[in-house]
Design a protein around this motif. Sequence first.
Motif, PDB file in Angstrom:
ATOM      1  N   MET A  28      96.063  27.424   0.384  1.00 40.86           N
ATOM      2  CA  MET A  28      95.292  28.461  -0.261  1.00 40.86           C
ATOM      3  C   MET A  28      95.964  28.806  -1.588  1.00 40.86           C
ATOM      4  SD  MET A  28      94.199  32.259   1.099  1.00 40.86           S
ATOM      5  CE  MET A  28      93.597  31.632   2.640  1.00 40.86           C
ATOM      6  N   THR A  29      95.181  28.885  -2.627  1.00 42.18           N
ATOM      7  CA  THR A  29      95.693  29.208  -3.948  1.00 42.18           C
ATOM      8  C   THR A  29      95.276  30.617  -4.333  1.00 42.18           C
ATOM      9  OG1 THR A  29      95.506  26.898  -4.595  1.00 42.18           O
ATOM     10  CG2 THR A  29      95.703  28.510  -6.364  1.00 42.18           C
ATOM     11  N   TYR A  30      96.240  31.364  -4.809  1.00 41.73           N
ATOM     12  CA  TYR A  30      95.968  32.710  -5.291  1.00 41.73           C
ATOM     13  C   TYR A  30      96.156  32.732  -6.797  1.00 41.73           C
ATOM     14  CZ  TYR A  30      96.492  34.095  -0.430  1.00 41.73           C
ATOM     15  OH  TYR A  30      96.345  34.220   0.913  1.00 41.73           O
ATOM     16  N   THR A  31      95.262  33.354  -7.478  1.00 50.68           N
ATOM     17  CA  THR A  31      95.423  33.530  -8.917  1.00 50.68           C
ATOM     18  C   THR A  31      95.321  35.015  -9.225  1.00 50.68           C
ATOM     19  OG1 THR A  31      93.071  33.195  -9.299  1.00 50.68           O
ATOM     20  CG2 THR A  31      94.485  31.263  -9.524  1.00 50.68           C
ATOM     21  N   THR A  32      96.271  35.471  -9.979  1.00 48.46           N
ATOM     22  CA  THR A  32      96.299  36.873 -10.386  1.00 48.46           C
ATOM     23  C   THR A  32      96.450  36.917 -11.890  1.00 48.46           C
ATOM     24  OG1 THR A  32      97.392  37.480  -8.333  1.00 48.46           O
ATOM     25  CG2 THR A  32      97.505  39.065 -10.129  1.00 48.46           C
TER      26      THR A  32
END
Length: 58
Positions: free
Chosen positions: A1-5
Amino acid sequence: MTYTTTLQPLEVDQWFVDSSELRSFVSKVQEIISTTRDRAETLTTIEPYFSQLLKQEN
């Protein structure tokens, strides 16, 4: 899972480590960023300043 903030820029600089050398480097980088045209040029221009910062023993 990739998180982008996406972080918003701070209104003022905040320093965890504070030294005149580091402040000078950050100032130079900000100047370079404002005068270069692309990421590759920016990184190439910053490289000698970063290398010099890393060599300091403070």
